[in-house]
Motif scaffolding. Structure first.
Motif: not given
Length: 209
Positions: A29-54
Motif C-alpha cells: 500500500v503506497l501513497t503520494h506526497g503532500a500536493g501530488g498524486g498516485t502517478e509519480t514515477p517513483d510510486l509507479l516504479a515501486a508498485s511495479r517492483a512489488g507486483r513483480e514480487a507477488g
C-alpha cells in the motif's frame, strides 16, 4: 476502489500481482506526497517492483487530495484516516503480510503508522528529512519518524534533494541516487531495483516471524 474515512472519502488504484495469475503473496500500500498524486514515477516504479514480487499493489489518494486540498493538515487526522484505509484493505486481503510506504509526506505517514498498521516494512521514497534550508537545525529534523517505524525501512532519496538525505543509522536500508532531486523523476529503474532487492529479506522475516 473507494473508502469512507473520518477525514472524508479516499480512493485507490488496485493492481494484481504481475505474472501467471497466482494469488497475491503480500499487500503493498503506497501513497503520494503532500500536493501530488498516485502517478509519480517513483510510486509507479515501486508498485511495479512489488507486483513483480507477488504483491497486490494499492496506490491510495488520501482524503485531502480527493477534496482538492494541497496541504494534508493535521498529522493526527491524516494518520487516523490512513489506518482506516489500511484496515479495510487488510480485511479484503486477510492473512497477507503488509508493506506500506509512500513518497515525501506519504513516507512520513507510512513511518508514523507502521506499528499501528501491523506493517512488516516501510518503503520511504524521497523522505523529507527537514524543510528546505533548515538542515542544520536538530529541531527541524524528522529522523525520529524514521526511527519510530519499528520495522525495516527502505529509504530512497536523491543526493540533490533540498529536503535532505537521512542518515544510514536511521533506516534499515538507505539508497542514495546520484543526480536526483526530491522528485526522483529520472530514477524508475533504480527505484524498482532497490525495492526488488529489499523485499525478499523483509517478507522472509514476516513469514518466519
Amino acid at each position: 476502489m473507494e473508502f469512507s474515512t473520518s477525514a472524508g472519502p479516499a480512493t485507490a488504484v488496485v493492481e494484481p500481482p504481475a505474472g501467471d495469475g497466482a494469488g497475491p503473496e503480500f499487500l503493498l500500500v503506497l501513497t503520494h506526497g503532500a500536493g501530488g498524486g498516485t502517478e509519480t514515477p517513483d510510486l509507479l516504479a515501486a508498485s511495479r517492483a512489488g507486483r513483480e514480487a507477488g504483491a497486490v499493489a494499492v496506490r491510495v489518494l488520501q482524503p485531502y487530495r480527493v477534496r482538492g486540498a494541497r496541504a494534508p493538515g493535521s498529522a493526527l487526522k491524516q494518520d487516523a484516516a490512513w489506518l482506516e484505509i489500511v484496515a479495510v484493505l487488510r480485511a479484503a486481503y486477510p492473512g497477507l503480510p503488509l508493506i506500506q510506504g509512500g513518497r515525501s509526506n506519504g513516507a512520513r505517514v507510512a513511518c508514523r503508522t507502521a506499528g499501528a498498521a501491523g506493517a512488516a516494512g516501510v518503503i520511504a521514497l524521497a523522505f523529507p528529512l527537514h524543510p528546505p534550508g533548515r538542515g542544520g537545525s536538530a529541531e527541524h529534523s524528522r529522523a525520529d519518524e524514521l526511527r519510530s517505524a519499528g520495522v525495516p525501512v527502505l529509504v530512497i532519496n536523491g543526493d540533490r534533494d533540498p529536503f535532505g538525505v537521512p542518515d544510514r543509522a536511521d533506516a534499515d536500508t538507505l539508497v542514495v541516487l546520484p543526480g536526483q532531486t526530491h522528485a526522483l523523476s529520472g530514477s524508475r529503474q533504480a527505484v524498482a531495483g532497490a525495492v526488488a532487492s529489499w523485499l525478499p529479506s523483509v517478507l522472509g522475516r514476516a513469514v518466519s516471524g
